[in-house]
Design an enzyme around this catalytic site. Structure first.
Site, PDB file in Angstrom:
ATOM      1  N   CYS A  20      -7.315 -21.872  21.924  1.00 15.37           N
ATOM      2  CA  CYS A  20      -7.505 -21.322  20.587  1.00 15.37           C
ATOM      3  C   CYS A  20      -8.546 -20.217  20.541  1.00 15.37           C
ATOM      4  O   CYS A  20      -9.479 -20.188  21.332  1.00 15.37           O
ATOM      5  CB  CYS A  20      -7.992 -22.401  19.619  1.00 15.37           C
ATOM      6  SG  CYS A  20      -6.811 -23.700  19.353  1.00 15.37           S
ATOM      7  N   GLY A  51      -4.506 -17.736  22.725  1.00 13.95           N
ATOM      8  CA  GLY A  51      -3.446 -18.583  22.185  1.00 13.95           C
ATOM      9  C   GLY A  51      -2.315 -17.735  21.647  1.00 13.95           C
ATOM     10  O   GLY A  51      -2.557 -16.828  20.851  1.00 13.95           O
ATOM     11  N   ASN A 125     -11.452 -24.527  17.584  1.00 14.30           N
ATOM     12  CA  ASN A 125     -11.179 -24.289  19.004  1.00 14.30           C
ATOM     13  C   ASN A 125     -11.848 -25.414  19.767  1.00 14.30           C
ATOM     14  O   ASN A 125     -13.051 -25.609  19.645  1.00 14.30           O
ATOM     15  CB  ASN A 125     -11.768 -22.930  19.432  1.00 14.30           C
ATOM     16  CG  ASN A 125     -11.683 -22.719  20.932  1.00 14.30           C
ATOM     17  OD1 ASN A 125     -10.794 -23.251  21.587  1.00 14.30           O
ATOM     18  ND2 ASN A 125     -12.589 -21.938  21.471  1.00 14.30           N
ATOM     19  N   GLY A 126     -11.077 -26.152  20.546  1.00 12.69           N
ATOM     20  CA  GLY A 126     -11.663 -27.234  21.331  1.00 12.69           C
ATOM     21  C   GLY A 126     -10.842 -28.495  21.235  1.00 12.69           C
ATOM     22  O   GLY A 126      -9.667 -28.458  20.852  1.00 12.69           O
ATOM     23  N   TYR A 266     -11.659 -17.268  34.099  1.00 10.65           N
ATOM     24  CA  TYR A 266     -10.308 -16.843  33.712  1.00 10.65           C
ATOM     25  C   TYR A 266     -10.076 -16.617  32.222  1.00 10.65           C
ATOM     26  O   TYR A 266      -9.465 -15.624  31.841  1.00 10.65           O
ATOM     27  CB  TYR A 266      -9.293 -17.879  34.236  1.00 10.65           C
ATOM     28  CG  TYR A 266      -7.882 -17.641  33.772  1.00 10.65           C
ATOM     29  CD1 TYR A 266      -7.164 -16.534  34.213  1.00 10.65           C
ATOM     30  CD2 TYR A 266      -7.269 -18.496  32.858  1.00 10.65           C
ATOM     31  CE1 TYR A 266      -5.855 -16.294  33.777  1.00 10.65           C
ATOM     32  CE2 TYR A 266      -5.966 -18.275  32.417  1.00 10.65           C
ATOM     33  CZ  TYR A 266      -5.271 -17.172  32.878  1.00 10.65           C
ATOM     34  OH  TYR A 266      -4.003 -16.930  32.444  1.00 10.65           O
TER      35      TYR A 266
END
Ligand code: SF4
Length: 471
Positions: A20, A51, A125-126, A266
């Site tokens: 996200c 995302g 996000n998470g 990444y």
């Protein structure tokens, strides 16, 4: 985990996936009613790499919250006509690659709720690691759930705790209960609130644009909209932005930091700076460290574009070898090509990458990639380089072997699908068909980051999870 497994079979790329990106803005004043929504659109556009399955924007005009969201890329979901209808000075947005929660439209974010004190929108996000326990507790109090996402659990907790409290007080109680990784944006009719988990696993930063505050997953999104990075939101800190400006409250002061090291390897954009470390410089230094650890006689260094490029440049510089573009990426191949079968996934590599025969033919190649997950993509690329005439292909990986799954909001394969958890280095080397295989050591990775093991989460390499996982 069930949902996660289902999704992992659909991954086009042989990579971990961040799930996200979040972006929010509070405009003190604006002549254009749609400016907040438009800025959020461009912020999410810059975060699209975090995302690609769904996107959404919620806007408050001070009295009510409006929402538009759907499945697809931000440009597919939010059209100019939608922006025209999203009027208001506060806005939050979300791009999603789902982990917890099925990949369908009910789970797209932001989630918008009515509660005792009005309306609120949430973008997360998470991943929480105690969702089952929290759901049970909330269900016992009569809460009902319409999605499978852990964000709804947070929303229910907030609604419960906000009965006699302001939203930031409710949130402070909420983050004492919620365990896991979260960078969360909450918007009420008149305030924008951001919070980061106590160990700072997922990133969240604060920026400024013409006197207006912005919260975003990565600083590259601030640059994109012309904003300036002020600072990262501290782990365990709540920031509230309202008509009176910015207010901060440190709710939890954890002695342990656990910034996700994979953001630097990444996930994040190289032009982002997270927790004061620029991602490009971190990757380049990992490449330099890798060159110091390897001793390979070769003609040139190439990268697996784009994620291996910064490290390959560092490797080439340190090894005194030329860096060449031996592989070309088709940048217009998106998720359209995702097919769930292994056969199609292998075809997908060819659609995405092509070797430049004139560069690699007759050459001994050092090929740098950021990580190896299943190994199937690496195998195809090595084969592609050999077919293009490379005489030797040495695969060097700018991270340690990925052996363990992530429970903090990253879509990883199941442990048995991670090649390094079932094969040793020699077996992997044979499987991918490389002349040699080299990984960055844990020590060199931390040396590149100029910080120790206690600053980062590196559990997907070490199996040492910074917090307990609900089983
Ligand atoms: Fe990041 Fe790996 Fe930790 Fe997950 S387990 S938060 S991917 S470092």
């Amino acid at each position: 985990m069930k949902d996660l497994d289902l999704l992992s079979t659909c991954c086009a790329e042989d990579k971990f996936h961040d799930e996200c990106g979040v972006f929010g803005i509070f405009l003190n004043e604006s002549e254009d009613d749609c400016e907040a929504a438009r800025t959020t659109f461009y912020g999410l556009y810059a975060l699209q790499h975090r995302g690609q399955e769904s996107a959404g924007i919620a806007v408050s005009n001070g009295h009510e919250i409006q929402l538009h969201k759907g499945m697809g890329l931000i440009t597919e979901v939010i059209k100019p006509d939608h922006i025209k209808k999203l009027k208001g000075r506060l806005s939050i947005g979300h791009v999603r690659y789902s982990t917890t929660g099925m990949s369908n439209v009910v789970n797209t974010q932001p989630l918008v709720f009515h509660y005792l004190n009005g309306m609120l929108a949430l973008a997360h996000n998470g991943n929480l690691v105690n969702t089952v326990e929290l759901r049970k507790r909330l269900a016992a109090y009569g809460s009902v759930f319409q999605t499978t996402s852990d964000t709804e659990v947070v929303a229910n907790l907030l609604a419960r705790y906000s009965q006699d409290n302001k939203i930031e007080d409710a949130l402070a109680r909420c983050i004492m209960d919620a365990k896991g990784a979260f960078a969360l944006l909450i918007m009420t009719e008149d305030r924008l609130v951001g919070v980061r988990d106590p160990m700072g696993i997922r990133p969240l930063c604060l920026g400024e644009l013409n006197g207006n505050y912005i919260l975003a997953s990565e600083s590259a999104a601030l640059d994109t909209v012309g904003a300036t990075l002020i600072r990262d939101v501290n782990p365990g800190e709540i920031v509230v932005i309202d008509q009176d400006g910015l207010h901060s409250r440190q709710v939890i002061d954890s002695p342990r930091r656990a910034h996700c090291i994979f953001e630097y390897i990444y996930f994040a954009r190289p032009d982002s700076t997270i927790d004061q470390v620029n991602v490009y410089q971190a990757r380049r230094e990992m490449g330099r460290q890798l060159a110091r650890e390897c001793n390979i006689d070769a003609d040139m260094v190439i990268s697996v574009p784009d994620s291996g490029t910064s490290s390959a440049l560092g490797y080439a510089e340190e090894a005194g070898l030329p860096f060449e573009e031996g592989l070309m990426k088709n940048r217009y191949v998106g998720r359209t090509f995702i097919q769930p079968t292994q056969k199609m996934r292998e075809l997908g590599v060819k659609l995405k990458l092509n070797a430049i025969d004139e560069v690699v033919c007759g050459k001994r190649i050092i090929m740098v990639d950021d990580s190896i997950v299943r190994g199937t993509t690496s195998k195809k690329i090595v084969q592609m380089l050999r077919e293009a005439g490379a005489t030797e292909v040495h695969m060097v990986v700018a991270s340690p072997p990925t052996r363990f799954p992530c429970y903090y909001g990253i879509d990883t394969s199941r442990r048995e699908e991670l090649i390094a958890s079932t094969m040793d280095k020699t077996e992997i080397e044979k499987f991918i068909g490389a002349d040699s295989l080299h990984y960055l050591s844990m020590e060199a990775m931390f040396a590149a980051m100029k910080s120790g093991e206690d600053t980062f989460c590196s559990a997907c390499f070490s199996g040492k999870y910074p917090m307990e996982i609900e089983t």
